[in-house]
Design a protein around this motif. Structure first.
Motif, PDB file in Angstrom:
ATOM      1  N   VAL A 232       1.061  -1.234  -0.002  1.00 26.23           N
ATOM      2  CA  VAL A 232       0.048   0.011  -0.145  1.00 26.23           C
ATOM      3  C   VAL A 232       0.878   1.162  -0.029  1.00 26.23           C
ATOM      4  N   LYS A 233       0.576   1.976  -0.835  1.00 25.35           N
ATOM      5  CA  LYS A 233       1.236   3.374  -0.917  1.00 25.35           C
ATOM      6  C   LYS A 233       0.696   4.308  -0.036  1.00 25.35           C
ATOM      7  N   HIS A 234       1.419   4.926   1.127  1.00 23.22           N
ATOM      8  CA  HIS A 234       0.929   5.746   1.796  1.00 23.22           C
ATOM      9  C   HIS A 234       0.987   7.151   1.432  1.00 23.22           C
TER      10      HIS A 234
ATOM     11  N   LYS B 226      -1.402  16.733  -1.517  1.00 28.90           N
ATOM     12  CA  LYS B 226      -0.510  17.344  -2.262  1.00 28.90           C
ATOM     13  C   LYS B 226       0.826  16.872  -2.277  1.00 28.90           C
ATOM     14  N   GLY B 227       0.990  15.789  -0.994  1.00 30.25           N
ATOM     15  CA  GLY B 227       2.148  15.507  -0.896  1.00 30.25           C
ATOM     16  C   GLY B 227       2.751  14.471  -1.708  1.00 30.25           C
ATOM     17  N   PRO B 228       3.962  13.931  -1.983  1.00 30.59           N
ATOM     18  CA  PRO B 228       4.579  13.005  -2.881  1.00 30.59           C
ATOM     19  C   PRO B 228       4.131  11.503  -2.144  1.00 30.59           C
ATOM     20  N   LEU B 229       4.082  10.415  -3.186  1.00 30.43           N
ATOM     21  CA  LEU B 229       3.415   9.082  -2.754  1.00 30.43           C
ATOM     22  C   LEU B 229       4.840   8.456  -1.903  1.00 30.43           C
TER      23      LEU B 229
ATOM     24  N   GLN C  45      11.108   8.019 -14.998  1.00 30.42           N
ATOM     25  CA  GLN C  45      10.370   9.157 -15.887  1.00 30.42           C
ATOM     26  C   GLN C  45       9.329   9.823 -14.775  1.00 30.42           C
ATOM     27  N   VAL C  46       9.810  10.754 -14.231  1.00 32.34           N
ATOM     28  CA  VAL C  46       8.854  11.523 -13.461  1.00 32.34           C
ATOM     29  C   VAL C  46       7.844  12.290 -13.966  1.00 32.34           C
TER      30      VAL C  46
END
Length: 208
Positions: free
Chosen positions: A37-39, A44-47, A60-61
Motif C-alpha cells: 500500500v502506498k501511503h 498534495k504531498g508525494p507518494l 520518468q517523473v
C-alpha cells in the motif's frame, strides 16, 4: 517428540499426515502476502514508495512528449522547391560571398606564412568552384525555361511538344562546356587532365 509416544499414537499421527498430503497434494500453502500500500500523508504531498522494491536508475517523473524531427526537404509544410524563387530570396548571399572572396584575395597577397597561405588558397579555390557551379546551373535553368517556352508555343500551334531525355541533356551540357573551354583557351589543359584521369582508371582496371 516421538520417543515418548505410544505405538497407537504413532499410527494415528502417520494416518493424519497421509490424509493431509492427499488433500493438499504434498505442497505447502504459501503464506498470504500483504498487498503493498502506498501511503500518502497529504493530498498534495508525494507518494511514499516501498523501500523493499529497488528504484530504477532512470525513472520518468514527468511525462515528456516525443519530439518528431522534420526534414524540410521532404515535408509538404515547407512548400514546393522552386529554384527561381529560391535564388531571388537568397540573392544577398552572393554579395556576401563576393565580399569574402575579395577579403581572402587581399589576405593572400599579404600573407607570408606557408601553411596559412595554403589554407587561404584552398578556401579561394572552393569559393571560385562554387561560383562557377552556380553560374552553370543558372545557364542550364535558363535553357530549360526557353525549351519550355518553345514547347508551349508548339502546343498552342497544335503541334506535338518534344521532351529531351537525360542523355540528350547531358550531350548538350558537354557541347556547351566544350565551346566555353575553346573560347577561354583552356580546352587543351582540360583534355590533358581528362586523359590523365582516364589513364589512371585504366591502370586500376588492369590485372596486377
Amino acid at each position: 517428540d516421538q520417543s515418548h509416544m505410544s505405538f497407537e499414537e504413532l499410527l494415528q499421527a502417520q494416518s493424519d499426515t497421509r490424509t493431509y498430503k492427499q488433500v493438499t497434494g504434498g505442497k505447502r500453502t504459501a503464506k498470504p502476502t500483504k498487498p503493498t500500500v502506498k501511503h500518502q500523508q497529504d493530498k498534495k504531498g508525494p507518494l511514499e514508495m516501498s523501500a523493499k522494491k529497488p528504484v530504477p536508475f532512470l525513472r520518468q517523473v514527468v511525462p515528456v512528449a516525443k519530439k518528431i524531427h522534420r526534414d524540410p526537404r521532404f515535408d509538404d509544410l515547407s512548400g514546393e522547391y522552386k529554384p527561381e524563387i529560391f535564388m531571388k530570396t537568397y540573392s544577398f548571399l552572393e554579395t556576401i560571398k563576393s565580399r569574402e572572396k575579395e577579403m581572402i584575395q587581399k589576405q593572400l597577397k599579404k600573407c607570408r606564412n606557408v601553411e596559412q597561405k595554403e589554407k587561404l588558397q584552398q578556401l579561394l579555390n572552393r569559393l571560385t568552384q562554387q561560383e562557377q557551379a552556380q553560374k552553370n546551373q543558372q545557364k542550364w535553368r535558363e535553357r530549360e525555361l526557353s525549351m519550355k517556352r518553345q514547347q508551349r508555343e508548339l502546343a498552342k500551334q497544335g503541334k506535338k511538344p518534344f521532351f529531351l531525355k537525360k542523355s540528350e541533356k547531358r550531350k548538350l551540357e558537354l557541347a556547351e562546356k566544350y565551346a566555353e573551354l575553346k573560347r577561354s583557351g583552356k580546352l587543351e589543359s582540360f583534355l590533358n587532365k581528362k586523359r590523365k584521369r582516364n589513364a589512371i582508371k585504366d591502370k586500376r582496371r588492369l590485372p596486377s
